[in-house]
Enzyme design. Sequence first.
Site, PDB file in Angstrom:
ATOM      1  N   CYS A   1       0.837  -1.221   0.039  1.00  0.00           N
ATOM      2  CA  CYS A   1      -0.074   0.136  -0.045  1.00  0.00           C
ATOM      3  C   CYS A   1       0.812   1.175   0.070  1.00  0.00           C
ATOM      4  CB  CYS A   1      -0.739   0.017   1.234  1.00  0.00           C
ATOM      5  SG  CYS A   1       0.104   0.004   2.855  1.00  0.00           S
TER       6      CYS A   1
ATOM      7  N   CYS B   1      -2.679  -2.464   8.786  1.00  0.00           N
ATOM      8  CA  CYS B   1      -2.190  -1.129   9.092  1.00  0.00           C
ATOM      9  C   CYS B   1      -1.849  -1.169  10.668  1.00  0.00           C
ATOM     10  CB  CYS B   1      -3.495  -0.042   8.978  1.00  0.00           C
ATOM     11  SG  CYS B   1      -4.262  -0.484   7.455  1.00  0.00           S
TER      12      CYS B   1
HETATM   13 FE1  FES Z   1      -1.826   0.217   4.485  1.00  0.00          FE
HETATM   14 FE2  FES Z   1      -3.277   1.206   5.668  1.00  0.00          FE
HETATM   15  S1  FES Z   1      -3.911   0.775   3.925  1.00  0.00           S
HETATM   16  S2  FES Z   1      -1.358   0.880   6.292  1.00  0.00           S
END
Ligand code: FES
Length: 141
Positions: free
Chosen positions: A33, A103
């Site tokens: 991400c 996360c």
């Molecule tokens: Fe990657 Fe939240 S989407 S840390």
Amino acid sequence: MYSDKVMDHFTNPRNVGEIENASGVGTVGNARCGDIMRIYLDIDENRIIRDVKFKTFGCGAAIATSSMATELIKGKTIDEALEITNKTVMEALDGLPPVKIHCSLLAEEAIHAALWDYATKNNIEIKGLVKPKSDIHEDEE
Ligand code: FES
């Protein structure tokens, strides 16, 4: 989708910032991400976390978990901080949606990375602390 606590810590995050000459600094990221979290620790001579700050370049859940994680370890001993896992942080936030669990892993690993940095700088061993990963993936939960 998000609990009131997550929204509170996202919109009003605690302990944002940096600590100059920190006792330990830990940076971790998730290559998928692209989110990055950095935690700064100020640890006193009794191995108590006197202060903690964070900087997170990431999603709302990453910001909320960083904020909650810093609140949970502030004033704690190193050993108590080591016991804080991503599950502890998620519980304190009244849960996270499953796609956002990684996360909270960033927060756990960032704390470990900062403790690792502290231990390395001071040439000490922290029992139970393993070398942190720099890249966190969901499938490693
Ligand atoms: Fe990657 Fe939240 S989407 S840390």
